[in-house]
Enzyme design. Structure first.
Site, PDB file in Angstrom:
ATOM      1  N   HIS A  22      -5.762 -28.360  29.501  1.00 24.22           N
ATOM      2  CA  HIS A  22      -6.857 -29.017  30.225  1.00 24.22           C
ATOM      3  C   HIS A  22      -6.465 -29.378  31.652  1.00 24.22           C
ATOM      4  O   HIS A  22      -7.332 -29.655  32.473  1.00 24.22           O
ATOM      5  CB  HIS A  22      -7.454 -30.192  29.437  1.00 24.22           C
ATOM      6  CG  HIS A  22      -6.661 -31.456  29.390  1.00 24.22           C
ATOM      7  ND1 HIS A  22      -5.811 -31.786  28.356  1.00 24.22           N
ATOM      8  CD2 HIS A  22      -6.594 -32.495  30.260  1.00 24.22           C
ATOM      9  CE1 HIS A  22      -5.283 -32.972  28.578  1.00 24.22           C
ATOM     10  NE2 HIS A  22      -5.720 -33.420  29.726  1.00 24.22           N
ATOM     11  N   SER A  74      -1.329 -36.600  31.165  1.00 27.64           N
ATOM     12  CA  SER A  74      -1.616 -35.311  30.532  1.00 27.64           C
ATOM     13  C   SER A  74      -0.629 -34.259  31.009  1.00 27.64           C
ATOM     14  O   SER A  74      -0.454 -34.081  32.208  1.00 27.64           O
ATOM     15  CB  SER A  74      -3.030 -34.851  30.890  1.00 27.64           C
ATOM     16  OG  SER A  74      -3.953 -35.559  30.139  1.00 27.64           O
ATOM     17  N   ASP A  78      -2.708 -27.620  23.418  1.00 29.04           N
ATOM     18  CA  ASP A  78      -3.161 -27.948  24.768  1.00 29.04           C
ATOM     19  C   ASP A  78      -2.046 -27.729  25.796  1.00 29.04           C
ATOM     20  O   ASP A  78      -1.483 -28.673  26.327  1.00 29.04           O
ATOM     21  CB  ASP A  78      -3.646 -29.401  24.767  1.00 29.04           C
ATOM     22  CG  ASP A  78      -4.518 -29.719  25.975  1.00 29.04           C
ATOM     23  OD1 ASP A  78      -4.490 -28.950  26.952  1.00 29.04           O
ATOM     24  OD2 ASP A  78      -5.219 -30.748  25.934  1.00 29.04           O
TER      25      ASP A  78
END
Ligand code: ARG
Length: 716
Positions: free
Chosen positions: A83, A651, A218
């Site tokens: 992402h 992230s 991810d």
């Protein structure tokens, strides 16, 4: 004796099973060293952060606009989340060559794809500049603090910045009680190396987002390129992979419950010192308003995206970003209430007031001042959200709003030449705003969000254009009113026609251009908001700065014998804890890991969120896990959870074991702790990580990228 021992054991285990709150500054990490060692850290503080010798910090990068990445080879291979690479991957994709959907693997360095606009920053050093900044700011108040801070920050950074070598930043900590300088090296030639197909990289979509148990892979990989002197340089075919000072070895040994886990990265924003008044405003006004607006906007986007693959690609990245924080704010509101954070904050404030009294501090008015500031701002809070989230949602409104300066200049009667110069500047601006816009979608968003603005923002605060709209298009059916207005506006504006617009952009016609219905509409909303309400939002911001500075300054004093971490502010932080399961509610317990079997359980052929490519289904059915299976757990571990303290911006952060080896890549938080940015709940707060072995399985078996493993330092 036995009893005492039992008592200590209990106490000990309680301490150890406590989730580890705190995003610590790497520069000061030696203060936490004992606690880290007790949990299982084998490195020295200097191996984590050192400005002379290579250390872990040299392998952790600020990736793109708001993510973290880590260097995992001596050829500057960067691992981050899918992402985080999403926008770059989308931009490189087309309907006929869809890397987002199919995944990507460069077989050689020559096949790696340049990503214009993407940057990677390495931290060079951190310096305490508190005295310099504070002396300069002195007793300034409100807007003046901002101006003075900018001035001193500029002169400090000017001393260290060198074109193409260093870029730096001064940041405020503890709400203006401390200031630090951050010096970075910024690279701009970044290339895509590998990405999983979207249905692995975003497996579970928005349904699984912010939730555990999870099976999302991810991750994505990029490479940092430098010139022949190993320095940052603009993209060139002659550039070569950067030689990093440090890269993380990758451990394929797997994790077990209670193993040490350390995360370094760039957490963006927390408000752990928010008062009960702030919690109240968030749960009663700001959060539900944002969620309601985005709900509508997302459903319109979805409708159009589903119809056409090209539109889907056009909007995929902004959709993902909007949906991510749409769900975030739903969860935050729910958990602020569930976990009774308002009451918890009130208790903290009572304790604070007791301390103020007991120590005769001059802060008796602090909490009442907070209350007053919130009470004054609350009637305008919804409007601020509508302006940002609803009015500025459509490209046409953003474009119209861009005429503010030229409109002012025109009314002030500046020369034709300056007007024309201003207008010419709007030509590239127009291009960038309209780039990747699908007009039928934009039109629907425009109409629906104007209607909502009209219905939800207090009538007394409406822009006058709403009256005009009803005069011209008024009908019993308000939706029809706004649809008709929108239809005419999009039909008649010159802004959407490049040729018409460029022709009007000369001195003779600027007066006419400014009467364009889209500009007239947008500037009416802008002026209403800026002239009457923006000042209130700014004033509230200044008051909050003053009050927060006083509050956190006092808390630093109150806690002087304890460690107190600063709120996240997009600077590098270290979080330590351990691999840890949890109990989300009575009678339910979650394991600390998930297995690939769960991918097949969730798999739904043809589904937008839970589909998998036939090749992957095949590998999974055969349980073909290569060398990546976990011998004890009897399968391929997909994700695991730790009790580390992270937030958005982390992230892509590396999850490391006690030896500083990569065991996973952090990518999310869990539903039960969605209030975590405001208050950390040790029972529930977890970090969701993609297991390093899952990532390597996808790289190797799914994408055929064994050559990438060959350049890593693998620890088996
Ligand atoms: N919640 C994750 C984060 O903010 C992002 C997950 C992206 N996936 C998605 N389905 N939108 O770090």
């Amino acid at each position: 004796m036995k009893k005492i021992l039992f008592f200590f054991l209990l106490l000990g285990s309680q301490l150890i099973s406590r989730a580890d709150e705190g995003m610590w500054m790497p520069l000061l990490i030696s203060q936490n060293y004992d606690a880290m060692q007790r949990l299982g850290l084998k490195l020295t503080p200097e191996q984590i952060y050192d400005i002379n010798k290579s250390s872990l910090k040299d392998a952790i990068v600020h990736f793109g606009a708001g993510c973290t990445g880590e260097i995992i080879s001596d050829k500057a291979l960067v691992l981050t989340n899918h992402h985080c690479g999403y926008d770059a991957i989308t931009k490189l994709s087309s309907v006929s060559n869809n890397f987002l959907m199919n995944g990507f693997m460069a077989k050689t360095q020559a096949e790696e794809l340049p990503c214009p606009g993407l940057t990677v920053k390495f931290l060079v050093r951190i310096e305490d500049v508190t005295d310099r900044v504070k002396n300069f700011i002195g007793n300034a108040y409100g807007k003046e603090v901002e101006t003075k801070f900018e001035e001193i920050a500029k002169s400090i950074t000017k001393e260290v910045n060198q074109e193409n070598v260093f870029e730096s930043d001064v940041k405020s900590f503890y709400a203006g009680n401390k200031y630090y300088l951050f010096v970075y090296q910024k690279f701009t030639d970044i290339r895509l190396v590998s990405a999983p197909p979207e249905n692995l990289g975003k497996f579970g979509g928005d349904t699984d987002n912010w939730m555990w148990p999870r099976h999302t892979c991810d991750f994505s990989m990029f490479r940092v390129y430098s010139n022949n002197d190993n320095k940052p340089a603009a993209y060139s075919i002659n550039n070569r992979p950067y030689s990093p000072k440090h890269h993380l070895p990758v451990s394929l040994k797997g994790v077990q419950e209670n193993d040490y886990a350390m995360i370094m990265g760039y957490p963006g924003r927390t408000t752990r010192y928010l008062t009960s008044y702030g919690v109240d405003l968030a749960t009663s006004v700001s959060n539900p308003t944002l969620v309601k607006i985005r709900d509508k906007r997302l459903s319109i986007m979805r409708e159009e995206m589903e119809k056409d693959m090209a539109v889907d690609l056009q909007y995929a990245s902004s959709y993902a970003g909007l949906a991510n924080y749409w769900k975030y704010f739903i969860g935050q509101t729910e958990q602020l209430k569930n976990l009774r954070i308002y009451e918890k904050k009130q208790k903290e404030e009572d304790e604070f007031n007791d301390w103020v009294k007991a120590n005769d501090k001059d802060l008796k008015k602090l909490m009442p001042d907070y209350q007053k500031a919130y009470a004054e701002y609350t009637p305008y809070a919804k409007h601020a959200t509508f302006y940002r989230e609803a009015f500025l949602a459509s490209a046409l409104a953003r474009l119209g709003a861009g005429f503010e300066n030229i409109d002012k200049a025109y009314n002030a009667g500046v020369s034709d030449d300056s007007l024309e110069t201003l207008c010419k500047k709007l030509i590239p601006f127009r291009k960038s705003v309209l780039n990747n816009v699908f007009i039928p979608l934009d039109k629907k968003v425009f109409s629906a969000l104007n209607l909502m603005y009209y219905q939800d923002v207090s009538k007394a605060q409406h822009p006058s254009i709403f009256n005009d709209i009803f005069e011209d298009y008024g009908s019993e059916d308000w939706k029809k009113t706004f649809d008709d207005f929108t239809e005419d506006l999009y039909e008649s504006t010159a802004l959407l026609d490049s040729e018409k617009f460029v022709n009007l952009c000369n001195a003779e016609y600027i007066g006419k251009l400014l009467k364009d219905p889209a500009i007239k509409y947008a500037l009416n909303v802008v002026r209403n908001y800026k002239d009457n309400y923006e000042a209130k939002t700014n004033q509230f911001g200044y008051e909050m700065f003053e009050l927060n500075r006083a509050y956190q300054g006092a808390l630093l004093e109150k806690n002087k014998n304890k460690l107190m971490y600063p709120d996240a502010n997009s600077t590098m932080r270290v979080s330590y804890g351990k691999v840890s399961a949890y109990t989300p509610k009575d009678a339910v317990s979650f394991k600390y890991y998930t297995l690939a079997d769960g991918l097949l359980e969730k798999y739904k052929a043809g589904d937008k969120e839970f589909d998998l490519q036939p090749k992957i289904v095949d590998l999974l059915k055969k349980r073909d896990y290569g060398d990546y299976a976990d011998k004890n757990l009897g399968g391929l571990v997909t994700c695991f959870i730790t009790n580390n303290d992270i937030t958005g911006g982390n992230s892509g952060s590396p999850v490391m074991n006690g030896n500083g080896e990569l065991i996973g890549c952090a990518f999310d938080g869990n539903w039960e702790a969605m209030s975590g940015d405001v208050a950390f709940d040790t029972r529930f707060k977890r970090t969701i990580c993609a297991d390093a072995r899952y990532i390597m399985w996808v790289v190797d078996k799914v994408l055929g990228g064994h050559h990438l493993l060959d350049e890593m330092t693998i620890r088996n």
